[in-house]
Motif scaffolding. Structure first.
Motif, PDB file in Angstrom:
ATOM      1  N   ALA A 128      45.827  -3.162  77.587  1.00 25.43           N
ATOM      2  CA  ALA A 128      46.107  -4.574  77.267  1.00 25.43           C
ATOM      3  C   ALA A 128      44.794  -5.342  77.192  1.00 25.43           C
ATOM      4  CB  ALA A 128      47.034  -5.177  78.331  1.00 25.43           C
ATOM      5  N   PRO A 129      43.932  -5.027  76.211  1.00 27.15           N
ATOM      6  CA  PRO A 129      42.581  -5.613  76.178  1.00 27.15           C
ATOM      7  C   PRO A 129      42.558  -7.121  75.977  1.00 27.15           C
ATOM      8  CG  PRO A 129      43.032  -4.360  74.169  1.00 27.15           C
ATOM      9  CD  PRO A 129      44.149  -4.063  75.111  1.00 27.15           C
ATOM     10  N   ASP A 130      43.654  -7.697  75.441  1.00 28.99           N
ATOM     11  CA  ASP A 130      43.659  -9.144  75.168  1.00 28.99           C
ATOM     12  C   ASP A 130      44.450  -9.946  76.202  1.00 28.99           C
ATOM     13  OD1 ASP A 130      42.205  -8.653  72.814  1.00 28.99           O
ATOM     14  OD2 ASP A 130      44.050  -8.206  71.719  1.00 28.99           O
ATOM     15  N   LEU A 131      44.997  -9.287  77.237  1.00 28.48           N
ATOM     16  CA  LEU A 131      45.823  -9.995  78.224  1.00 28.48           C
ATOM     17  C   LEU A 131      45.001 -11.060  78.942  1.00 28.48           C
ATOM     18  CD1 LEU A 131      48.642 -10.034  79.666  1.00 28.48           C
ATOM     19  CD2 LEU A 131      47.583  -8.584  81.416  1.00 28.48           C
ATOM     20  N   ARG A 132      45.606 -12.246  79.081  1.00 28.19           N
ATOM     21  CA  ARG A 132      44.907 -13.363  79.735  1.00 28.19           C
ATOM     22  C   ARG A 132      45.883 -14.090  80.667  1.00 28.19           C
ATOM     23  NH1 ARG A 132      42.004 -18.398  76.562  1.00 28.19           N
ATOM     24  NH2 ARG A 132      40.527 -18.951  78.187  1.00 28.19           N
ATOM     25  N   PRO A 133      46.091 -13.548  81.890  1.00 25.91           N
ATOM     26  CA  PRO A 133      47.063 -14.177  82.788  1.00 25.91           C
ATOM     27  C   PRO A 133      46.610 -15.558  83.245  1.00 25.91           C
ATOM     28  CG  PRO A 133      46.259 -12.076  83.664  1.00 25.91           C
ATOM     29  CD  PRO A 133      45.408 -12.419  82.494  1.00 25.91           C
ATOM     30  N   ASP A 134      47.563 -16.456  83.420  1.00 29.11           N
ATOM     31  CA  ASP A 134      47.237 -17.784  83.977  1.00 29.11           C
ATOM     32  C   ASP A 134      46.833 -17.642  85.437  1.00 29.11           C
ATOM     33  OD1 ASP A 134      48.281 -19.850  81.767  1.00 29.11           O
ATOM     34  OD2 ASP A 134      49.538 -18.066  81.794  1.00 29.11           O
ATOM     35  N   ILE A 135      47.572 -16.782  86.147  1.00 25.87           N
ATOM     36  CA  ILE A 135      47.215 -16.452  87.531  1.00 25.87           C
ATOM     37  C   ILE A 135      47.169 -14.936  87.633  1.00 25.87           C
ATOM     38  CG2 ILE A 135      47.927 -16.546  89.956  1.00 25.87           C
ATOM     39  CD1 ILE A 135      49.405 -19.167  89.295  1.00 25.87           C
ATOM     40  N   ALA A 136      46.030 -14.389  88.079  1.00 26.10           N
ATOM     41  CA  ALA A 136      45.895 -12.954  88.310  1.00 26.10           C
ATOM     42  C   ALA A 136      45.742 -12.721  89.806  1.00 26.10           C
ATOM     43  CB  ALA A 136      44.677 -12.410  87.568  1.00 26.10           C
ATOM     44  N   VAL A 137      46.308 -11.629  90.286  1.00 24.66           N
ATOM     45  CA  VAL A 137      46.185 -11.258  91.703  1.00 24.66           C
ATOM     46  C   VAL A 137      45.704  -9.818  91.787  1.00 24.66           C
ATOM     47  CG1 VAL A 137      47.390 -10.955  93.907  1.00 24.66           C
ATOM     48  CG2 VAL A 137      48.102 -12.800  92.360  1.00 24.66           C
ATOM     49  N   ILE A 138      44.653  -9.586  92.606  1.00 22.13           N
ATOM     50  CA  ILE A 138      44.257  -8.219  92.968  1.00 22.13           C
ATOM     51  C   ILE A 138      44.506  -8.084  94.467  1.00 22.13           C
ATOM     52  CG2 ILE A 138      42.400  -6.527  93.097  1.00 22.13           C
ATOM     53  CD1 ILE A 138      41.076  -7.866  90.706  1.00 22.13           C
ATOM     54  N   THR A 139      45.498  -7.280  94.846  1.00 22.09           N
ATOM     55  CA  THR A 139      45.863  -7.173  96.268  1.00 22.09           C
ATOM     56  C   THR A 139      44.809  -6.407  97.062  1.00 22.09           C
ATOM     57  OG1 THR A 139      47.167  -5.184  95.841  1.00 22.09           O
ATOM     58  CG2 THR A 139      48.340  -7.301  95.798  1.00 22.09           C
TER      59      THR A 139
END
Length: 448
Positions: A170-181
């Motif tokens: 998903a090279p173009d994905l742009r989440p409004d909020i991203a989480v790395i646990t």
């Protein structure tokens, strides 16, 4: 990518493949589905009703290489023979989430990590639902994003669990909020056995974010910290920690979770439905995401207090003659099993094993010595488990079916003990997936 592709080929016919096929058809393009595995009767029926052509049990190059665009299943590695042919032919390829995300017109909350991402995703969705937000649960849990869009299910927000494989595609994905646990060694067999490659894949979640988007991350996780310095995300960074107070973010103080996002002020959470340190982290991440979406403090508090345990994650099954059986089949890596063992309050018979993804068992030796009275190996290859623990745990037994593993564990356990299935490995040697492994465990426990 070709301008307005006219013919799109889908590789794989699982949940994401079917969703992608339905969405491509809805966009008015030609679509062909190719699955190396046999297609389930349910999916086959749906494809036939929709008039979508497909093949199963093979990838026919002549059919596939006619495509303007390939949408591939996350389970297909880049070194698969068909992917090599596709690259040589110059046909662009991406994953279902990458393709579907461009049709989304609502906020995306995307959650990744080696451990805790499913629980954090479900917690975030639970809070939003309780707040009256029409939130869709999708990605690696729930329905595929493409299928939601294909079926016209409108949402005010999309809460998405996303794996490293899906991020790679998903090279173009742009989440409004991203989480790395968190980031710990996992799936290294897909990343040339290099943690660096895997970590950079996880950080793909923030590659397209700008200052108006947010990255929520675990400030206690050393690998995340290391790659945060290296990647230098452009997003607004909001940390969470159980080890120290923070200026902004979430932390523990006087056994309460404090969430403070500026502006908006502080809130305290006294009671969590899910126990254990790992669930404090998950609750903080979900609470932060909810506060960023302006969900009321009362709703967040109530939601984190009444959330129900998810299946296959430290799921209590039964007590048999005073022995408690716990299903943690979703623990497919060493770090996840560490948290499971840490949460055990009783002497534990531990069922472990499966397809090893490059596990380093020395990371959990101390907690195993402290908590485990006996080990039951369940897998085709158990020598690494024996090598790691034979000098420290008196009883280690090999078993080759779930029925044998459960019977052996029950015989080793005494009244007041617990039997914990927490495999630290993938399931594909003896089971279809971790769900199948967990269901078989529960079935065998009930037959004792």
């Amino acid at each position: 990518m070709a301008q307005d592709p006219k013919h799109i080929v889908i590789l794989g016919a699982g949940e994401s493949g079917l969703g992608a096929a339905l969405l491509v058809k809805k966009q008015g393009h030609g679509v062909f589905v190719s699955s190396l595995k046999n297609i389930s009767s349910e999916v086959r029926k749906k494809l036939e009703i929709e008039g979508i052509e497909y093949e199963e049990g093979q990838h026919t190059p002549d059919q596939i290489l006619k495509a303007d665009l390939i949408i591939k299943s996350p389970g297909i590695p880049d070194n698969a023979p068909i992917m090599k042919l596709i690259r040589e032919s110059g046909i662009p390829s991406e994953g279902e989430i990458g393709y579907a995300a461009r049709f989304v017109n609502a906020p995306i909350i995307a959650i990744t990590g080696s451990n805790g991402k499913t629980t954090t995703t479900l917690l975030t969705h639970h809070i939003m639902k309780n707040a009256g937000v029409k939130a869709a649960l999708c990605g690696n849990v729930g329905t595929s994003l493409a299928r939601l869009l294909a079926e016209g299910i409108e949402a005010e927000a999309y809460v998405m669990e996303i794996s490293s494989f899906q991020l790679d595609d998903a090279p173009d994905l742009r989440p409004d909020i991203a989480v790395i646990t968190n980031i710990t060694e996992d799936h290294l067999d897909r990343y040339d056995h290099k943690l660096e490659n895997y970590a950079l894949s996880k950080f793909g979640i923030t590659r397209n974010q700008g200052p108006e988007q947010v990255l929520i991350y675990n400030a206690d996780d050393p690998v995340t910290g290391q790659y945060l310095s290296r990647v230098k995300p452009k997003a607004r960074l909001i940390p969470f920690s159980i080890e120290r107070p923070l200026e902004e973010g979430a932390w523990i103080e006087n056994e309460q979770i404090i969430i403070n996002i500026k502006p908006g002020g502080e809130m305290k959470i006294e009671e969590l439905a899910l126990q254990g340190k790992h669930n404090q982290y998950n609750s903080m991440a979900a609470g932060l995401a909810a506060r960023l979406l302006s969900i009321r403090k009362e709703v967040i508090r109530e939601s984190l207090a009444d959330f129900e345990t998810i299946e296959h994650r430290l799921e209590p099954v039964l007590e048999v003659l005073g022995v408690e059986f716990i299903n943690d089949s979703k623990a497919t890596n060493v770090n996840s099993t560490y948290y499971a063992l840490e949460s055990m309050k009783k002497p534990t018979v531990w069922i472990v094993g499966g397809v090893d993804k490059g596990n380093d068992y020395s990371q959990i030796l101390d907690i195993v010595k402290k908590k485990v009275k006996a080990i039951v190996c369940l897998g085709a290859e158990n020598h690494k488990i024996h090598d790691a623990f034979a000098d420290h745990i008196e009883f280690i037994f090999d078993t080759h079916s779930m029925a044998e593993a459960v019977r052996t564990a029950h015989n080793l356990a005494s009244k007041g003990d617990a039997v914990l299935l927490s495999p630290a490995c993938a399931s594909f040697d003896l089971f279809e997936n971790y769900e199948d492994r967990g269901r078989q465990f529960k079935q065998q426990v009930r037959q004792l």
